[in-house]
Design an enzyme around this catalytic site. Structure first.
Site, short mmCIF file in Angstrom:
data_model
loop_
_atom_site.label_atom_id
_atom_site.label_comp_id
_atom_site.label_asym_id
_atom_site.label_seq_id
_atom_site.Cartn_x
_atom_site.Cartn_y
_atom_site.Cartn_z
N HIS A 78 -12.78 3.19 0.18
CA HIS A 78 -12.78 2.14 1.21
C HIS A 78 -13.50 0.88 0.72
O HIS A 78 -13.96 0.08 1.52
CB HIS A 78 -13.50 2.59 2.51
CG HIS A 78 -12.84 3.69 3.26
ND1 HIS A 78 -13.56 4.70 3.85
CD2 HIS A 78 -11.55 3.94 3.55
CE1 HIS A 78 -12.74 5.53 4.46
NE2 HIS A 78 -11.50 5.09 4.29
N ARG A 101 -2.61 -2.10 -3.31
CA ARG A 101 -3.81 -1.30 -3.06
C ARG A 101 -3.78 -0.12 -4.04
O ARG A 101 -2.82 0.65 -4.06
CB ARG A 101 -3.81 -0.77 -1.64
CG ARG A 101 -5.00 0.12 -1.40
CD ARG A 101 -4.94 0.79 -0.08
NE ARG A 101 -6.11 1.64 0.07
CZ ARG A 101 -6.07 2.87 0.54
NH1 ARG A 101 -4.93 3.41 0.92
NH2 ARG A 101 -7.17 3.57 0.64
N ARG A 127 -11.47 16.05 7.77
CA ARG A 127 -12.24 16.46 6.57
C ARG A 127 -13.65 16.85 6.97
O ARG A 127 -14.26 16.20 7.83
CB ARG A 127 -12.32 15.31 5.57
CG ARG A 127 -10.99 14.89 4.98
CD ARG A 127 -11.20 13.80 3.94
NE ARG A 127 -9.97 13.06 3.74
CZ ARG A 127 -9.90 11.73 3.69
NH1 ARG A 127 -10.99 10.98 3.79
NH2 ARG A 127 -8.75 11.14 3.50
N GLU A 181 -8.05 -5.07 5.22
CA GLU A 181 -7.90 -4.76 3.80
C GLU A 181 -6.76 -5.54 3.16
O GLU A 181 -6.84 -5.95 2.01
CB GLU A 181 -7.70 -3.24 3.63
CG GLU A 181 -9.00 -2.48 3.83
CD GLU A 181 -8.84 -1.01 4.11
OE1 GLU A 181 -8.32 -0.66 5.19
OE2 GLU A 181 -9.20 -0.20 3.25
N ASN A 205 0.87 -1.18 0.00
CA ASN A 205 0.00 0.00 0.00
C ASN A 205 0.91 1.23 0.00
O ASN A 205 1.53 1.56 1.00
CB ASN A 205 -0.87 -0.03 1.27
CG ASN A 205 -1.81 1.15 1.35
OD1 ASN A 205 -1.74 2.08 0.55
ND2 ASN A 205 -2.69 1.12 2.34
#
Ligand code: ADP
Length: 409
Positions: free
Chosen positions: A179, A90, A240, A383, A7
């Protein structure tokens, strides 16, 4: 099969080696400060973490160092790099081009590169990482697993923005969602735990981490998700803003006398629960501050939960029902208070929270009572394992196809 899962960020590279038969992690670690100086962390399974500085002027050197470490005679977990039979990467943004994971040949990489405008912060470093791996391991198959892929089943009515249609056609401006690897993994696991086929359940997955998103998964397919063209849309997050009136952006720029770019930095990095509380983006700090009477920290927590409730409620309407509401990622797995506050709003549907919820931190568990009409779960996301599984599936399929081709001439 031993799979290296990678990743890549702009200055970091996370990695794991997973044995796909046992699904055990053989080693994992992280390269940080790539392009600055370089720090490598390495942890073989069941052993202590090792951390040392090593020059990493670019991602290529980081990959080389990882492979050197993995094959180190003293504490490596591989005899040679040939033991790595596949690499799973990823990938963040696959646009509309990738609805599932795929082998990364040059044509695919070019297509991903063409999507760079959609994810200027994420896709370019990923491509650099993939290309570095391909140079060092030219004969090892590489698979890309896209964060956006699982959401590609959303109907147009859910993904279209009410902007002039030509922007969708010309620039690909639409909601994509992120996601996806996590939402898919957790939704599938939910069906498994419930002893049902994915086709037979309606699941709402709340991936609540520093970045947070919710998805509605009906019959194994994503039908709605809260993130949009970028991961900025949707829930209130660590830093965010999530959903705001777009006019706020113009208003901030005008009032503060700053550029659009600077305003977007504020919306991305200084907003969310950090912006509301002025304390922290981390829920542990917020809960501690709220306990001490900090009202803005409490407001940030309340606003966060309020938005999660709003999304869940709307997704129940979108799916015309729900069988399970599931929590995952840093906050979802570790913050019982958030789960309780959110789930309390669905009592009207016969959802009863079990007191066991209060003691669940990171373990898979049903947190609704046994006779609760709608079930609730904590399911830790994984993940890397999801990437490993997809990688094995794609590589195995390719091997079979190659053999068939050879036999048939
Ligand atoms: P990301 O992958 O988006 O960086 P994670 O899924 O790792 O995020 O989640 C990190 C967040 O999880 C932290 O910022 C913090 O808010 C929250 N978190 C982690 N541990 C706990 C805990 N024990 N209690 C409450 N919140 C936690």
């Amino acid at each position: 099969m031993k799979v290296l899962v990678i990743n890549c960020g702009s200055s970091s590279l996370k990695y794991q080696v997973i044995d796909s038969e046992t699904e055990h992690v053989l080693a994992k670690g992280l390269c940080e400060r790539i392009g600055i100086d370089g720090v490598l962390t390495y942890q073989p399974a069941g052993q202590d973490k090792i951390k040392y500085e090593a020059a990493m002027p670019a991602h290529r050197q980081a990959v080389e160092l990882v492979l050197k470490q993995l094959t180190d005679p003293q504490n490596g977990v591989l005899k040679s790099i040939d033991e790595i039979e596949a690499v799973g990467h990823r990938m963040v943004h696959g646009g509309e081009k990738f609805a599932c994971s795929t082998l990364l040949d040059e044509e695919v990489l070019q297509t991903v590169e063409d999507l760079n405008d959609l994810a200027p912060l994420h896709n370019p470093p990923t491509l650099v990482g993939v290309r570095a791996c391909k140079e060092i391991l030219p004969d090892t198959p590489m698979v890309g697993v896209f964060d956006t892929a699982f959401h590609q089943t959303m109907p147009a009515s859910a993904f279209i923005y009410a902007l002039p249609y030509e922007y969708y056609e010309k620039y690909g401006m639409r909601r994509y969602g992120f996601h996806g690897t996590s939402h898919k993994f957790v939704a599938q696991r939910t069906a498994e735990i419930m002893g049902k086929k994915p086709e037979d359940v309606k699941v709402i997955v709340c991936h609540l981490g520093n970045g947070a998103s919710i998805s509605a998964v009906d019959g194994g397919k994503c039908v709605e998700t809260s993130m949009g063209l970028t991961p900025l849309e949707g829930l209130i997050m660590g830093t965010r803003s999530g959903d705001i009136d777009p006019t706020c952006i113009e208003y901030i720029a005008h009032k503060e006398g700053i550029t659009l770019e600077d305003t977007m930095q504020i919306i991305n990095k200084k907003s969310g629960v950090l912006g509301i509380s002025g304390v922290s983006s981390d829920f542990r700090d917020l809960e501690a501050a709220a306990d001490e009477g900090n009202e803005r920290a409490q407001l940030a927590l309340d606003a966060f939960c309020h938005h999660v409730v709003k999304y869940i409620g709307s997704y129940i309407a979108v799916m015309n029902g729900v069988d399970a509401i599931v929590f995952t990622a840093g906050i979802g797995e570790n913050a019982p208070l958030v789960r309780k506050a959110v789930l309390g709003h669905f009592k009207y549907m016969g959802l009863e929270v079990d007191p066991i919820n209060d003691s669940i931190h990171g373990d898979e568990c049903m947190i609704s009572t046994a006779d609760s009409k709608v079930k609730a779960y904590v399911i830790p996301t994984n993940e890397e394992l999801a990437i490993c599984r997809d990688t094995v599936e794609i590589v195995t399929k390719k091997t079979i196809e190659d053999v068939v081709k050879k036999v048939l001439g």
